[in-house]
Design an enzyme around this catalytic site. Structure first.
Site, short mmCIF file in Angstrom:
data_model
loop_
_atom_site.label_atom_id
_atom_site.label_comp_id
_atom_site.label_asym_id
_atom_site.label_seq_id
_atom_site.Cartn_x
_atom_site.Cartn_y
_atom_site.Cartn_z
N CYS A 27 80.69 70.40 52.31
CA CYS A 27 79.53 70.94 53.03
C CYS A 27 79.90 72.25 53.74
CB CYS A 27 79.04 69.90 54.02
SG CYS A 27 78.02 70.55 55.35
N CYS A 87 79.59 72.14 57.52
CA CYS A 87 80.69 71.36 58.08
C CYS A 87 81.96 72.21 58.19
CB CYS A 87 80.97 70.12 57.23
SG CYS A 87 79.54 69.03 57.00
N CYS A 126 60.56 83.59 50.75
CA CYS A 126 59.70 82.57 51.37
C CYS A 126 58.54 82.18 50.45
CB CYS A 126 59.18 83.11 52.71
SG CYS A 126 57.72 82.27 53.35
N CYS A 134 55.07 82.84 51.88
CA CYS A 134 54.77 84.28 51.86
C CYS A 134 54.28 84.69 50.47
CB CYS A 134 56.01 85.09 52.23
SG CYS A 134 56.72 84.66 53.84
#
Length: 488
Positions: free
Chosen positions: A47, A50, A390, A393
């Site tokens: 991760c 992480c 986005c 958007c």
């Protein structure tokens, strides 16, 4: 031999990576019960979040291990110890939870860098304000490496009541202690007072070694004092205490601030900042910050190409924008920079795409043309801040363009700005995409967030109702008006 192997396996499942304790399925139940308060990070080695958090978590673990009382920082690898992670419903990484005496107390929603973790977790341990019952207690409380907020009270008082209330609400931001011991009060020279003591490493010859609260027992005034009046002339600004450095103008000096590995070097440059800062009390706020910790902020201030300099970098933030110091750091250059900042002689830095050669009905705002196109124009304006990636958007884009075409002959500007490629002006609070604001032509300094529907008819209706001089082709309800006889 069998007992030896069992013991060896247990030792392997509970060990310290630096000062972070590692528990696994076989050691969890017995291990977690040993800690009065613990922060547990459930993670996966692959991760990215992480990995970025790991060094900060380790730094915090070292300091919290020495806290009084100690606070444990623990981690569990969910790719190996799945049973424990499943038990606590871990679905994403990292997941952080606070445990008390072996039981889950709450989800952790605090900062994820060392200084912020330390402050937040100290606020979860013991009483919100620690009673200091002896001179030794008092001295030990002052010996830690962050500000100590201490209340001195001969007996019961309204100020003491307010102090304890503030401690309850601000315990994750500040470290509180109080005393009524006569000998301690006499030695300190306070009776019914609140005093903030900076750690010894930050004490200097340019300012007092303590900050005394001079207000009444109003809790909001006490909080304001703690947040805004205890940084000193040039506080150490970190990701964990940004809330204390929101006053503008703020001049930040970036260098390798590290009071653990290099306290002498950290103070060498800070003392030079302090020498300048003492001449601008109440006019300009100063701070020093670690160059690496604020690397992205340095980029945002236009200083990316100077990061390798062995001298500090300087940038200012005001309500007008960001201002990098072009000259090499020196006391004289810093003073000249601050004087020019106050006199309005500096050019602000602005991340900006090129100004478009041609504008269509839907205007394109960029950093360099925003003031001229939106703020200075004698027209109402609707501005959309968007991000190219986005999804919402992208859905809005054709409707927004249709809106601009419909209102092309009206006294209103319909514009958009890529907020990832341009600096968003300080007037606008953009935290997600798309975000839209309405700016009446007679009050451009107070943009109004647009929270209405996102169909073309919704926009038209809103603009018709809010336009300064009304629309020529639509009534106040957004309905098209009939053409006048002259136009037939």
């Amino acid at each position: 031999m069998k007992l030896f192997l069992v013991g060896a396996l247990l030792l392997l499942s509970v060990y310290a990576s630096d000062d972070v304790i590692v528990y696994g399925d076989s050691s969890w139940d017995d291990g977690i019960k040993q800690h009065e308060v613990a922060l547990v990070k459930f993670y996966a080695p692959w991760c990215g979040h992480c990995k970025r958090m790991a060094p900060e978590y380790e730094k915090a673990a070292t300091k919290l291990k020495a806290n009084d009382p100690p606070i444990a920082l623990i981690k569990v690898d969910c790719t190996i110890d799945k049973e424990t992670c499943d038990k606590f419903g871990v679905q994403g990484f990292p997941t952080l939870k606070i445990f008390r005496n072996g039981e889950v107390s709450q989800d952790y929603d605090g900062p994820r860098e060392a200084d912020g973790i330390i402050k937040y977790m100290r606020g979860q341990s013991g009483p919100s304000a620690r009673e200091l019952t002896s001179q030794a207690d008092f001295d030990k409380f002052l010996s830690q490496d962050d500000n100590a907020v201490i209340g001195f009270f001969e007996g019961e008082s309204k100020l003491k009541d307010s102090f304890l209330k503030v401690a309850d609400t601000e315990r994750d931001r500040f470290r509180f202690g109080y005393t009524s011991v006569k000998a301690v009060l006499e030695k300190a020279g306070f009776t019914d007072d609140i005093v903030v003591y900076p750690p010894k490493k930050l004490q200097n010859k340019f300012e007092p070694n303590e900050f005394k609260y001079d207000g009444n027992y109003d809790t909001d005034k006490i909080k304001n004092f703690l947040v805004h009046e205890t940084n000193g002339l040039a506080g150490v600004r970190t990701q964990g205490n940004l809330f204390q450095f929101e006053s503008k103008p703020l001049v930040t000096v970036y260098y390798n601030v590290d009071y653990v590995k290099d306290p002498k070097g950290s103070n060498y440059w800070r003392n030079r900042v302090l020498k300048v800062a003492q001449d601008y009390k109440r006019k300009v706020h100063f701070a020093v910050s670690n160059k690496e910790e604020f690397s992205s902020e340095i980029d945002e201030h236009g200083l990316a190409d100077r990061k390798e300099s062995d001298k500090p970098l300087v940038a200012a933030q005001t309500s007008e924008g960001k201002f990098p110091m072009d000259k090499p750091f020196s006391i004289e250059n810093l003073k000249e920079f601050v004087d020019d900042l106050l006199a309005g002689k500096l050019q602000s830095y602005m991340k900006s795409e090129p100004i478009p050669d041609n504008q269509e009905n839907l205007k394109v705002a960029v950093g360099r043309n925003f003031k001229e196109l939106i703020i200075d124009a004698d027209k109402d304006a609707l501005i959309e801040f968007y991000a190219p990636w986005c999804g919402h958007c992208k859905t809005l884009a054709p409707k927004y363009e249709e809106l601009a075409d419909k209102l092309a002959e009206e006294d209103v500007i319909i514009a958009k700005m890529d907020a990832t490629a341009n600096d968003v002006p300080p007037l606008f609070n953009v935290k997600g995409f798309p975000t839209l604001f309405w700016l009446p032509k007679n009050d451009k300094q107070n943009p109004v967030p647009y929270n209405g529907g996102r169909e073309v008819k919704d926009f038209v209706k809103f603009i018709a109702a809010h336009s300064t001089d009304g629309l020529k082709g639509y009534d106040k309800n957004g309905k098209k008006t009939k053409k006048s006889t002259d136009e037939l």
